[in-house]
Design a protein around this motif. Sequence first.
Motif, PDB file in Angstrom:
ATOM      1  N   GLN A   1     -36.793-113.542   1.677  1.00 27.08           N
ATOM      2  CA  GLN A   1     -36.683-114.710   0.800  1.00 27.08           C
ATOM      3  C   GLN A   1     -36.907-114.380  -0.679  1.00 27.08           C
ATOM      4  O   GLN A   1     -36.514-115.140  -1.553  1.00 27.08           O
ATOM      5  N   HIS A   2     -37.523-113.244  -0.973  1.00 25.42           N
ATOM      6  CA  HIS A   2     -37.785-112.847  -2.358  1.00 25.42           C
ATOM      7  C   HIS A   2     -36.791-111.795  -2.855  1.00 25.42           C
ATOM      8  O   HIS A   2     -36.968-111.219  -3.923  1.00 25.42           O
ATOM      9  N   GLY A   3     -35.749-111.515  -2.054  1.00 23.04           N
ATOM     10  CA  GLY A   3     -34.708-110.588  -2.467  1.00 23.04           C
ATOM     11  C   GLY A   3     -35.001-109.125  -2.168  1.00 23.04           C
ATOM     12  O   GLY A   3     -34.274-108.251  -2.637  1.00 23.04           O
ATOM     13  N   HIS A   4     -36.062-108.855  -1.422  1.00 21.26           N
ATOM     14  CA  HIS A   4     -36.386-107.465  -1.077  1.00 21.26           C
ATOM     15  C   HIS A   4     -35.579-107.045   0.140  1.00 21.26           C
ATOM     16  O   HIS A   4     -35.613-107.705   1.171  1.00 21.26           O
ATOM     17  N   GLU A   5     -34.859-105.942   0.006  1.00 23.36           N
ATOM     18  CA  GLU A   5     -34.019-105.467   1.117  1.00 23.36           C
ATOM     19  C   GLU A   5     -34.823-104.564   2.053  1.00 23.36           C
ATOM     20  O   GLU A   5     -35.580-103.715   1.603  1.00 23.36           O
ATOM     21  N   HIS A   6     -34.621-104.773   3.335  1.00 20.41           N
ATOM     22  CA  HIS A   6     -35.267-103.975   4.377  1.00 20.41           C
ATOM     23  C   HIS A   6     -34.174-103.459   5.303  1.00 20.41           C
ATOM     24  O   HIS A   6     -33.204-104.138   5.581  1.00 20.41           O
ATOM     25  N   ARG A   7     -34.349-102.225   5.781  1.00 14.96           N
ATOM     26  CA  ARG A   7     -33.364-101.632   6.678  1.00 14.96           C
ATOM     27  C   ARG A   7     -34.045-100.592   7.548  1.00 14.96           C
ATOM     28  O   ARG A   7     -35.127-100.135   7.241  1.00 14.96           O
ATOM     29  N   TYR A   8     -33.346-100.223   8.618  1.00  5.00           N
ATOM     30  CA  TYR A   8     -33.805 -99.165   9.512  1.00  5.00           C
ATOM     31  C   TYR A   8     -33.509 -97.818   8.869  1.00  5.00           C
ATOM     32  O   TYR A   8     -32.420 -97.589   8.354  1.00  5.00           O
ATOM     33  N   HIS A   9     -34.503 -96.917   8.879  1.00  8.28           N
ATOM     34  CA  HIS A   9     -34.320 -95.554   8.372  1.00  8.28           C
ATOM     35  C   HIS A   9     -34.518 -94.587   9.532  1.00  8.28           C
ATOM     36  O   HIS A   9     -35.624 -94.497  10.072  1.00  8.28           O
ATOM     37  N   PRO A  10     -33.455 -93.862   9.925  1.00  5.82           N
ATOM     38  CA  PRO A  10     -33.596 -92.929  11.043  1.00  5.82           C
ATOM     39  C   PRO A  10     -34.491 -91.749  10.664  1.00  5.82           C
ATOM     40  O   PRO A  10     -34.756 -91.514   9.496  1.00  5.82           O
ATOM     41  N   GLY A  11     -34.941 -91.034  11.672  1.00  8.35           N
ATOM     42  CA  GLY A  11     -35.747 -89.845  11.446  1.00  8.35           C
ATOM     43  C   GLY A  11     -37.065 -89.918  12.196  1.00  8.35           C
ATOM     44  O   GLY A  11     -37.336 -90.870  12.930  1.00  8.35           O
ATOM     45  N   GLU A  12     -37.889 -88.918  11.987  1.00  7.20           N
ATOM     46  CA  GLU A  12     -39.147 -88.796  12.714  1.00  7.20           C
ATOM     47  C   GLU A  12     -40.245 -89.699  12.163  1.00  7.20           C
ATOM     48  O   GLU A  12     -41.150 -90.084  12.858  1.00  7.20           O
ATOM     49  N   GLY A  13     -40.197 -89.994  10.890  1.00 11.74           N
ATOM     50  CA  GLY A  13     -41.291 -90.723  10.250  1.00 11.74           C
ATOM     51  C   GLY A  13     -41.202 -92.232  10.436  1.00 11.74           C
ATOM     52  O   GLY A  13     -40.783 -92.742  11.461  1.00 11.74           O
ATOM     53  N   ASP A  14     -41.574 -92.926   9.385  1.00 14.19           N
ATOM     54  CA  ASP A  14     -41.609 -94.392   9.383  1.00 14.19           C
ATOM     55  C   ASP A  14     -40.176 -94.929   9.320  1.00 14.19           C
ATOM     56  O   ASP A  14     -39.458 -94.698   8.348  1.00 14.19           O
ATOM     57  N   HIS A  15     -39.782 -95.668  10.348  1.00 20.11           N
ATOM     58  CA  HIS A  15     -38.422 -96.228  10.380  1.00 20.11           C
ATOM     59  C   HIS A  15     -38.272 -97.421   9.446  1.00 20.11           C
ATOM     60  O   HIS A  15     -37.157 -97.824   9.144  1.00 20.11           O
ATOM     61  N   TYR A  16     -39.378 -98.002   9.025  1.00 25.55           N
ATOM     62  CA  TYR A  16     -39.341 -99.184   8.164  1.00 25.55           C
ATOM     63  C   TYR A  16     -40.287 -98.977   6.973  1.00 25.55           C
ATOM     64  O   TYR A  16     -41.353 -99.579   6.896  1.00 25.55           O
ATOM     65  N   PRO A  17     -39.908 -98.127   6.009  1.00 27.18           N
ATOM     66  CA  PRO A  17     -40.823 -97.804   4.908  1.00 27.18           C
ATOM     67  C   PRO A  17     -41.127 -98.975   3.978  1.00 27.18           C
ATOM     68  O   PRO A  17     -42.123 -98.922   3.255  1.00 27.18           O
ATOM     69  N   THR A  18     -40.322-100.026   3.992  1.00 26.31           N
ATOM     70  CA  THR A  18     -40.596-101.177   3.120  1.00 26.31           C
ATOM     71  C   THR A  18     -41.490-102.202   3.806  1.00 26.31           C
ATOM     72  O   THR A  18     -41.816-103.230   3.212  1.00 26.31           O
ATOM     73  N   LEU A  19     -41.889-101.930   5.049  1.00 27.49           N
ATOM     74  CA  LEU A  19     -42.730-102.854   5.798  1.00 27.49           C
ATOM     75  C   LEU A  19     -44.091-102.235   6.087  1.00 27.49           C
ATOM     76  O   LEU A  19     -44.229-101.020   6.147  1.00 27.49           O
ATOM     77  N   VAL A  20     -45.075-103.079   6.274  1.00 32.06           N
ATOM     78  CA  VAL A  20     -46.424-102.637   6.611  1.00 32.06           C
ATOM     79  C   VAL A  20     -46.856-103.355   7.891  1.00 32.06           C
ATOM     80  O   VAL A  20     -46.504-104.515   8.103  1.00 32.06           O
ATOM     81  N   THR A  21     -47.598-102.647   8.749  1.00 24.70           N
ATOM     82  CA  THR A  21     -48.113-103.249   9.979  1.00 24.70           C
ATOM     83  C   THR A  21     -49.396-103.995   9.666  1.00 24.70           C
ATOM     84  O   THR A  21     -50.315-103.445   9.042  1.00 24.70           O
ATOM     85  N   VAL A  22     -49.466-105.253  10.093  1.00 20.12           N
ATOM     86  CA  VAL A  22     -50.648-106.085   9.885  1.00 20.12           C
ATOM     87  C   VAL A  22     -51.202-106.479  11.247  1.00 20.12           C
ATOM     88  O   VAL A  22     -50.457-106.953  12.114  1.00 20.12           O
ATOM     89  N   MET A  23     -52.491-106.251  11.451  1.00 20.91           N
ATOM     90  CA  MET A  23     -53.129-106.604  12.721  1.00 20.91           C
ATOM     91  C   MET A  23     -53.426-108.096  12.750  1.00 20.91           C
ATOM     92  O   MET A  23     -53.965-108.654  11.789  1.00 20.91           O
ATOM     93  N   ASP A  24     -53.079-108.752  13.854  1.00 20.07           N
ATOM     94  CA  ASP A  24     -53.388-110.168  14.048  1.00 20.07           C
ATOM     95  C   ASP A  24     -54.842-110.304  14.505  1.00 20.07           C
ATOM     96  O   ASP A  24     -55.496-109.320  14.856  1.00 20.07           O
TER      97      ASP A  24
END
Length: 129
Positions: A36-59
């Motif tokens: 909603q704020h115009g930030h693009e997110h996409r899948y990144h292949p490879g061994e590392g973080d597949h979603y570098p623009t995202l962060v995991t948040v614990m519920d």
Amino acid sequence: MSTIVPTPEGELRIERDFVDVTVAAEPDPNWVYTDQHGHEHRYHPGEGDHYPTLVTVMDEPYWCPDCEEEHQFDHLECRLCGEQISPGIRPGTPRKVPGMWAAYLNDEPISGEHADALLAAARESRGRP
């Protein structure tokens, strides 16, 4: 799957099972999303973080009355604005891996070591290392 190899001692038959390890769902490599704020997110292949623009948040943890243990889920959020994002998934790609195997010499079961020796002898007799 069955493989038959002629050896000096007779017919060696090796039977191998293949195990289906297909997962129900996997990341969609073509997934792209603009939040909603115009930030693009996409899948990144490879061994590392597949979603570098995202962060995991614990519920918040919760108590499960069925197993009488505490559980905690997590979710992904945009690193910049905190919007909760669910990356795209697709059905799992069919995949099989080698499983158990058995060896038979002239239809009689033999050990793996005996089968290995027979295979080595068969390769040697054909001039292969």
